[in-house]
Structure formats: structure tokens, C-alpha cells
Design a protein around this motif. Structure first.
Motif, short mmCIF file in Angstrom:
data_model
loop_
_atom_site.label_atom_id
_atom_site.label_comp_id
_atom_site.label_asym_id
_atom_site.label_seq_id
_atom_site.Cartn_x
_atom_site.Cartn_y
_atom_site.Cartn_z
N MET A 294 0.82 -1.15 -0.04
CA MET A 294 -0.01 0.00 -0.10
C MET A 294 0.95 1.19 -0.12
O MET A 294 0.34 2.42 -0.28
CB MET A 294 -0.82 -0.04 1.16
CG MET A 294 -2.20 -1.10 1.29
SD MET A 294 -2.75 -1.21 2.99
CE MET A 294 -3.60 0.27 3.18
N SER A 295 1.97 1.15 0.33
CA SER A 295 2.97 2.38 0.52
C SER A 295 3.17 3.36 -0.47
O SER A 295 2.91 4.41 -0.34
CB SER A 295 4.49 1.74 1.05
OG SER A 295 4.95 2.96 1.31
N SER A 311 1.12 7.19 10.22
CA SER A 311 0.79 5.90 10.36
C SER A 311 1.72 5.08 11.45
O SER A 311 1.06 4.28 12.06
CB SER A 311 1.61 5.30 8.96
OG SER A 311 3.10 5.43 9.18
N VAL A 312 2.59 5.75 12.07
CA VAL A 312 3.28 5.22 13.06
C VAL A 312 2.26 5.71 14.41
O VAL A 312 2.17 4.85 15.39
CB VAL A 312 4.71 5.77 13.36
CG1 VAL A 312 5.48 5.02 14.78
CG2 VAL A 312 5.45 5.23 12.39
N ILE A 351 3.28 0.97 6.46
CA ILE A 351 3.04 1.89 5.40
C ILE A 351 4.12 3.00 5.03
O ILE A 351 4.64 3.30 3.97
CB ILE A 351 1.90 2.80 5.51
CG1 ILE A 351 0.63 1.73 5.36
CG2 ILE A 351 1.68 3.81 4.60
CD1 ILE A 351 -0.67 2.27 5.79
N SER A 352 4.77 3.46 6.28
CA SER A 352 5.95 4.40 5.93
C SER A 352 7.40 3.78 6.42
O SER A 352 8.34 4.17 5.81
CB SER A 352 5.85 5.43 7.17
OG SER A 352 5.80 4.65 8.46
N LEU A 353 7.39 2.36 6.92
CA LEU A 353 8.71 1.81 7.14
C LEU A 353 9.16 1.39 5.76
O LEU A 353 10.39 1.50 5.67
CB LEU A 353 8.47 0.70 7.71
CG LEU A 353 9.71 -0.38 8.34
CD1 LEU A 353 10.51 0.50 9.19
CD2 LEU A 353 9.18 -1.63 9.13
N THR A 354 8.40 1.09 4.76
CA THR A 354 8.87 0.79 3.40
C THR A 354 9.95 1.71 2.80
O THR A 354 10.98 1.17 2.37
CB THR A 354 7.54 0.70 2.14
OG1 THR A 354 7.10 -0.47 2.83
CG2 THR A 354 8.15 0.46 1.02
#
Length: 478
Positions: A294-295, A311-312, A351-354
Motif C-alpha cells: 500500500m505504501s 501511520s506510526v 506503510i511508512s517503514l517501506t
């Protein structure tokens, strides 16, 4: 930085998926070890919390000091197999030796065993960290634009979480199959020997794949971008407010999280069965895979810094506190509820870690743009230090607090010990993450437009410096 064209980027299969495939096998040992190592020391090897805290703390500090040595090697060496891929081939055997030492039941005195574990931990940690640094530096050579780097990181993140699914599903069955029980020392030794060998094979294959992009540079010494003195390095790092904010914020977050390796304790003593931890490690990465897929959609529509915070925040302000609230109101936590909330948080986080490592890559580009000195290896190394502190200093503090609350391995825990496990596992991350958010909001101020301009100007500068280095080398030879 906007990533609106990420889905249109095309890379050779080996580049697009190669980093992820190699990382897939490494995470079968690294991620599993992060989850189980402290538990193995206390409840499998029966070494006690004092030894576990000593190993985590000393290894972290020693590993950090050694990592700076490696940063210098990555920065200044120009080995015949390529600047970064050479070190991948050197550090992967180091990683294998380290994990083998960590999970052999030595059956010696606790003091000597502690020393062996520290040496093994440092070797394994240096191997894993060094490989990660080299691979991210390699990505900057394999793709000169942020979209290509985003694609490689995205594929790696998807396979990283797939590895967690596989590892969570197979670790307990394999340990039991080899050793006869879930807490068999022989079982853990066998597991890590098998997957360390597969990791070795995978990274040597990756080194072959990236060979065309990281070959020996005969003009390395003539390129002024590589002539980095200690003064140049300090200037490149010290004048980079974005890097300093990122580094300090993540370091503080790591030291105050205190929840590293608490999952096994939470599911064993609060939920009542370690098998639920294996279930969580199996199910939650599906959320990570979905978040990774989804990222690109989210990051093409929202500012990546704001998306990261949002997101976090869902994970640390909603998912984790709901588990703590349930426990303190009812005195228990349904393990399936815990698995669901943790998995939802993991999905949101991914979603943001990517793309999170692109923050560090952007900092490296900013330093080069500002100073004309390429300190990418050093910056890619710096990002490993907060994680070490999280596993070392943070974990040691957490274990010490657990011991002070009355924790005794293998026994029914007191209410104070159970309370401490829940606090460390759920509330401490929310507090530490809040501090990091402040650093991201007020300290890291690079915008998408600024980053795009920096990348374009840096590409032109690197091409010019390469031509000048070739001319200087030719003149010297004449």
C-alpha cells in the motif's frame, strides 16, 4: 520527496528483487534472534537476567565502537571486488560465525559463557549491520534516482515481512523437531546453523548480481568527492541539521523504548503461552506485506514525513495502549486480541517503514550537495547505531527493570513483574515515539521539492567529478 512515478520504474529482476531475496534469508536468523535471544539466554540456557543484561549491554557498546571502524573502512577502501560488494562477501561469513557462537550450548561457567556470547553477539551484529550498510550504499549505485531506490527498498520490505511470516511459522516446529522440545538448546543450534548457511549463499549470489554496478574504480583516489579528511567528514555531518535531528531522535527513541525482546515474555507470562508469540510472528507480517504494498499509493498522495508520523502514531497511540488498557482494567489480555492489535499496528507502521531509509539517503545527498564530499558510507553506518542502542542499552534497562520488579525465569510471575512486562511492551514505545516525532517535526525540514532539486544537481556534479578524475589519472600516468 514525491514517489508518484515509483510504480512505473523498471529495474532488472536481480536488482529489483535481489536485495530483498538475500535479506529474506538473513532475517530468518536476524529477526528470529532479536525475538528469542534474550529468552534463550534466560529460559533455555538458564543463565539468568544478569548475564542476559550484561551480554546485551556490553555487546551493544562494543559493537558501536567497532562499527565506526567499519564506517571508516567503507569510506576509504577501494577493494578489487568493488567498493561495497567486497565487504558483503567479507561480512557474511562474519555474521555466520557470530550466530553459531551465540546459539551453541557451551556448558561452561556462566562467566566464560557470557564472554563467548558477547564475542558472538558482536560478530553477528557487525556482520548484519555491515551488510545492511553496504547494501543500502549499493542501492545508491544501482539507481541514481529516488524512485529506483524506493522500488528496491519496497521489494526488500515486502520480502522482509514475508521472511517474518515464514520464520514465525517454522522456528518453534524446527527447534522442536531437532531438539524434542520448544526450549531445546540443540534445537536452537540446529535452526541457526541451517539458515546461516542459506544466508551465506544468498548474499554471495547478490554480490554476483550487482557486480556490473560496483566494479573496481581505478580512479577512486583522483576523485575529489572521495578525498574526505576527518575535518571534511565532521563538516559534512555537523552542518546537516536534518541528519542530526534524525540521528538524535531515533537514538533517544531506541534508548527509551525498553520493549526490545519483551514479546516472548509478554506472550509467555501475560497471555499464558509462548505459542501465541509464534502465531503473532506468523500473522503480523502479513500486515507488514500489505502495508508495504500500500505504501506507494499512500506516498504518492501524501507528504512522506507527515505520512510517517500518522501511520506510526496509529500503532503507538491506539494499538499498543489498547492492550495495556485491557490488562489494567481486567487483569488479563486475550492473546488473540493482542495478536490482532499488534498486527494492525504493524500494518500501519509498514506503510511508512517501506521508504523510511530514504530519509537517510536524502541526508547523504544533502551532505554531498552542501560540501561536495561523498560520505554516504558513514551516513548509512550512522543509521545502524540507534538500533544497536535499542537492542543494547534499551534492552538492558528493560531487563534490569524486569528483574527489579521481581521477575524469575520459568516461574509464575508476581503482579508487579506482570505489570512491568505490560508497561515495557506497550506504553514505553508510545512515550519514546512521541519524543522522536518532535525531532522529525521541528528538525528534519527537507521538503519534496528541495530533495528533487538536490538529486538533480548531485547527478550533474558526480558526472563532472568522474570526468575530472579520469583526466587527472590519465595525466598522472603520462
Amino acid at each position: 520527496m514525491d514517489n508518484k512515478n515509483t510504480s512505473n520504474v523498471k529495474l532488472p529482476f536481480g536488482l529489483e528483487w535481489g536485495f530483498g531475496i538475500a535479506n529474506f534469508f538473513m532475517q530468518l536468523i536476524v529477526s528470529i534472534s532479536a525475538s528469542y535471544f534474550t529468552f534463550v539466554m534466560t529460559d533455555v540456557f538458564m543463565l539468568g537476567t544478569t548475564v542476559a543484561a550484561t551480554v546485551n549491554g556490553v555487546s551493544s557498546i562494543t559493537g558501536i565502537v567497532s562499527l565506526f571502524l567499519f564506517a571508516a573502512l567503507f569510506q576509504y577502501t577501494n577493494l578489487k571486488w568493488g567498493r561495497y560488494r567486497s565487504w558483503v562477501m567479507i561480512l557474511t561469513p562474519t555474521l555466520v560465525i557470530g550466530y553459531t557462537m551465540m546459539y551453541i550450548p557451551w556448558n561452561v561457567s556462566p562467566a566464560l559463557w557470557c564472554g563467548i556470547l558477547i564475542v558472538g553477539y558482536v560478530l553477528a551484529d557487525l556482520g548484519a549491520s555491515g551488510i545492511g550498510t553496504c547494501c543500502q550504499s549499493l542501492m545508491t549505485k544501482c539507481s541514481p534516482n529516488p524512485e529506483g531506490r524506493m522500488l528496491m527498498l519496497g521489494r526488500q520490505n515486502v520480502l522482509h515481512n514475508t521472511s517474518r511470516v515464514v520464520g514465525g511459522a517454522i522456528v518453534v516446529p524446527i527447534v522442536t523437531l531437532i531438539g524434542g522440545s520448544k526450549t531445546s538448546p540443540k534445537g536452537y543450534t540446529g535452526y541457526f546453523l541451517i539458515f546461516s548457511t542459506l544466508t551465506l549463499i544468498a548474499y554471495f549470489w547478490l554480490a554476483h548480481v550487482v557486480k556490473p554496478y560496483d566494479q573496481y574504480d581505478p580512479n577512486f583516489r583522483q576523485n575529489t568527492a572521495n578525498k574526505v579528511s576527518m575535518k571534511d567528514m565532521l563538516a559534512a555531518l555537523g552542518t546537516n541539521r536534518h541528519l542530526l535531528s534524525l540521528f538524535i531522535g531515533i537514538t533517544i527513541r531506541g534508548c527509551l523504548t525498553l520493549s526490545t525482546q519483551m514479546g516472548a515474555y509478554f506472550f509467555t507470562y501475560v497471555c499464558g503461552d509462548l505459542s501465541y508469540y509464534a502465531l503473532y510472528n506468523t500473522i503480523s507480517p502479513f500486515g507488514g506485506i500489505l502495508g508495504g504494498l500500500m505504501s506507494p499509493w499512500f506516498s504518492s498522495r501524501f507528504d512522506k514525513k507527515k505520512l510517517f508520523i500518522a501511520s506510526v502514531a496509529f500503532q503507538v497511540f491506539i494499538c499498543l495502549p489498547s492492550i495495556a488498557l485491557t490488562y489494567f482494567l481486567t487483569g488479563k489480555v486475550n492473546p488473540l486480541f493482542a495478536v490482532i492489535m499488534l498486527s494492525l499496528g504493524f500494518l500501519s507502521n509498514n506503510i511508512s517503514l517501506t521508504y523510511f531509509n530514504t530519509f537517510w539517503m536524502d541526508c547523504a545527498e544533502y551532505s554531498f550537495w552542501k560540501t561536495g564530499k561523498d560520505v554516504t558510507p558513514v551516513i548509512m553506518t550512522l543509521q545502524k547505531i540507534p538500533a544497536k542502542l535499542s537492542r543494547g542499552v534499551g534492552a538492558s534497562i528493560g531487563i534490569a527493570l524486569l528483574g527489579s520488579a521481581g521477575y524469575v525465569a520459568g516461574q509464575a510471575q508476581t503482579p508487579s513483574a506482570l505489570n512491568m512486562i505490560v508497561i515495557l511492551f506497550t506504553l514505553a514505545p508510545a512515550i519514546s515515539q512521541s519524543i522522536f516525532f518532535l525531532f522529525m517535526i521541528f528538525g528534519y525540514t527537507l521538503t519534496g521539492e528541495e530533495t528533487k532539486k538536490i538529486y538533480e544537481e548531485n547527478a550533474a556534479t558526480r558526472a563532472r567529478l568522474k570526468e575530472e578524475a579520469a583526466a587527472a589519472a590519465a595525466q598522472k600516468n603520462n
